[in-house]
Write an enzyme that holds these catalytic residues in place. Structure first.
Site, mmCIF file in Angstrom:
data_model
loop_
_atom_site.group_PDB
_atom_site.id
_atom_site.type_symbol
_atom_site.label_atom_id
_atom_site.label_comp_id
_atom_site.label_asym_id
_atom_site.label_seq_id
_atom_site.Cartn_x
_atom_site.Cartn_y
_atom_site.Cartn_z
ATOM 1 N N LYS A 107 0.820 -1.213 0.000
ATOM 2 C CA LYS A 107 0.000 0.000 0.000
ATOM 3 C C LYS A 107 0.853 1.263 0.000
ATOM 4 C CE LYS A 107 -4.234 -1.993 1.867
ATOM 5 N NZ LYS A 107 -3.784 -3.362 2.200
HETATM 6 C C1 LIG Z 1 -4.470 -4.536 1.603
HETATM 7 C C2 LIG Z 1 -3.722 -5.839 1.590
HETATM 8 C C3 LIG Z 1 -4.105 -6.944 0.762
HETATM 9 C C4 LIG Z 1 -5.338 -6.895 -0.102
HETATM 10 O O1 LIG Z 1 -5.208 -6.035 -1.181
HETATM 11 P P1 LIG Z 1 -6.524 -5.574 -2.009
HETATM 12 O O2 LIG Z 1 -6.037 -4.535 -2.945
HETATM 13 O O3 LIG Z 1 -7.456 -5.029 -0.974
HETATM 14 O O4 LIG Z 1 -7.058 -6.786 -2.670
HETATM 15 C C5 LIG Z 1 -3.326 -8.081 0.764
HETATM 16 N N1 LIG Z 1 -2.244 -8.193 1.561
HETATM 17 C C6 LIG Z 1 -1.849 -7.186 2.369
HETATM 18 C C7 LIG Z 1 -0.657 -7.379 3.241
HETATM 19 C C8 LIG Z 1 -2.563 -5.977 2.417
HETATM 20 O O5 LIG Z 1 -2.178 -4.985 3.248
#
Ligand SMILES: *Cc1c(COP(=O)(O)O)cnc(C)c1O
Length: 433
Positions: A107
């Site tokens: 993210k």
């Molecule tokens: C947010 C997140 C996900 C999921 O990603 P999406 O874009 O919501 O499908 C998977 N793994 C981790 C570690 C995350 O922080």
């Protein structure tokens, strides 16, 4: 570029409007009107380009009409101040390590890009300060807070439930200072989210200060995630392994995989995608039955994927003209219980020495089970295993080294403002800001 709403009941928006608003007024998600293909010459030469060079080409296709080239380049280069290596785990399986950014999870890419793009729009308009409100159950708060840290013209308020986030997570947004304020709410995550929603609806508060949100439905957070799919392809092409590439994405809200699907629509030579779920298998069930039945999420050890109504499902439908058949031709699914996730982390560690985090483990296992003859798989390792220290140490029965970046956060002093879960006191606090 115009952005339309997936609900088709709101006016089209400019990039700036879409970024500042986040969600369209009809509660739909914004989609770019056109998805531009990249020229064959780009793909022919991609293995000779750096991550930043590749990302800038992709960013130009998305945002080049709306942001001057020098500004966009600066935003891309600043965002990607870390590498995203594709690491070989087994003969035909690679891990795309998305955990080398400031908060050790993918993210960071979207968070950092959005912060810089919003910062540009604010400077351009000569606007007064914009205030980002973000409610978090853990990881979103850290990526947003660190992404926006030090960005001029923006102040971030992170609302988190007291006593309900891990110490590592809490330190990642309470020790930053500068333009980041952490509010420790005496309540649950849902209470935090309700405070944020109420704030957006309060006319007096909105007259007093400019408010916006930074959640994952924002186009500026979600589209930049396409960058690393192109870079993964470049790295595998360089290794002579890109001919039948399968990309597997551990998925929750489906923003990450949707960005990869955009890549495919731009001509990126990926053979097919796998969306791997934990026990929250709403999308998996949709693939099997053509029925989309959202339901309340259940808690798992891959908790960032505990989503019962994936918000970006609407974007996937839009991308494939609502055709279940078209979706199934490019995406298959997988789903794993906590027990299977544990088993996979342990087995991969024993067999290869590679330590997966619980989310990445879902991706790895789906490739192990689903790769066909002649295919090479890359899974997205979405977070560093040390972010889930207790879980991972419990599985492998050994202690896990904590990366220095995480240790640095641990050294910081927590600074947060206690807040009750009643809206009037939250509002009174903001009115004094
Ligand atoms: C947010 C997140 C996900 C999921 O990603 P999406 O874009 O919501 O499908 C998977 N793994 C981790 C570690 C995350 O922080």
């Amino acid at each position: 570029m115009k952005y339309y709403s997936t609900n088709h009941q709101a006016p089209d928006a400019s990039l700036q409007e879409a970024v500042v608003k986040g969600l369209a007024s009809d509660k739909g998600l914004y989609m770019p009107e056109v998805i531009k293909s990249l020229p064959q010459s780009f793909y022919d030469n991609i293995e000779n380009l750096s991550f930043q060079e590749i990302a800038y080409q992709v960013a130009d296709a998305f945002f080049g009409e709306d942001v001057p080239a020098d500004v966009l380049k600066q935003i891309v280069y600043d965002t990607l101040s870390f590498d995203v290596p594709a690491v070989q785990v087994k003969e035909n399986i690679y891990s795309l390590e998305l955990f080398h950014g400031p908060t050790l999870a993918f993210k960071d890419v979207g968070g950092r890009f959005m912060a810089r793009l919003l910062g540009y729009f604010i400077r351009k308009e000569g606007q007064k300060q914009v205030n980002v409100l973000v409610a978090t159950s853990g990881d979103t708060g850290s990526a947003v807070a660190n992404g926006f840290l030090g960005v001029e013209g923006i102040h971030v308020y992170v609302l988190y439930p007291k006593g309900k986030v891990s110490e590592i997570q809490e330190k990642q947004f309470t020790t930053l200072g500068q333009n980041i304020t952490a509010l420790e709410v005496d309540g649950t995550f849902d209470d935090c989210q309700a405070l944020v929603k109420n704030a957006f609806m309060d006319a007096e508060l909105n007259a007093h200060m400019k408010l916006t949100s930074a959640n994952s439905i924002n186009v500026a957070r979600f589209l930049p995630q396409a960058f690393y799919y192109f870079y993964a392809y470049a790295q595998l092409k360089k290794a002579g392994k890109a001919d039948n590439l399968v990309v597997c994405v551990p998925s929750g809200n489906f923003g990450n995989i949707t960005a990869g699907l955009f890549g495919k629509h731009m001509g990126l030579p990926v053979k097919r995608f796998i969306a791997s779920n934990n026990s929250n298998d709403i999308f998996y069930q949709y693939l099997q039955t053509a029925q989309y039945n959202p339901r309340p999420s259940i808690a798992t050890i891959a908790n960032a994927m505990d989503v019962g109504d994936p918000s970006n499902f609407a974007r996937i439908l839009a991308l494939y003209n609502d055709s279940h058949e078209a979706i199934c031709s490019e995406i298959s699914g997988a789903t794993y219980t906590d027990e299977q996730i544990r088993e996979t982390v342990l087995k991969a560690y024993q067999e290869t020495g590679y330590l997966l985090d619980p989310h990445g483990a879902c991706g790895y296992r789906a490739l192990e089970e689903g790769l066909q003859e002649g295919e090479v798989g890359v899974f997205l390792e979405t977070a560093h295993p040390a972010k889930f220290l207790d879980t991972v140490e419990g599985i492998i029965g050994q202690s896990v080294e904590i990366p220095s970046k995480l240790q640095e956060f641990m050294k910081g002093t927590k600074q947060s403002i206690p807040m009750t879960k009643d809206f009037p006191s939250f509002k009174a606090y903001l009115m004094k800001e």
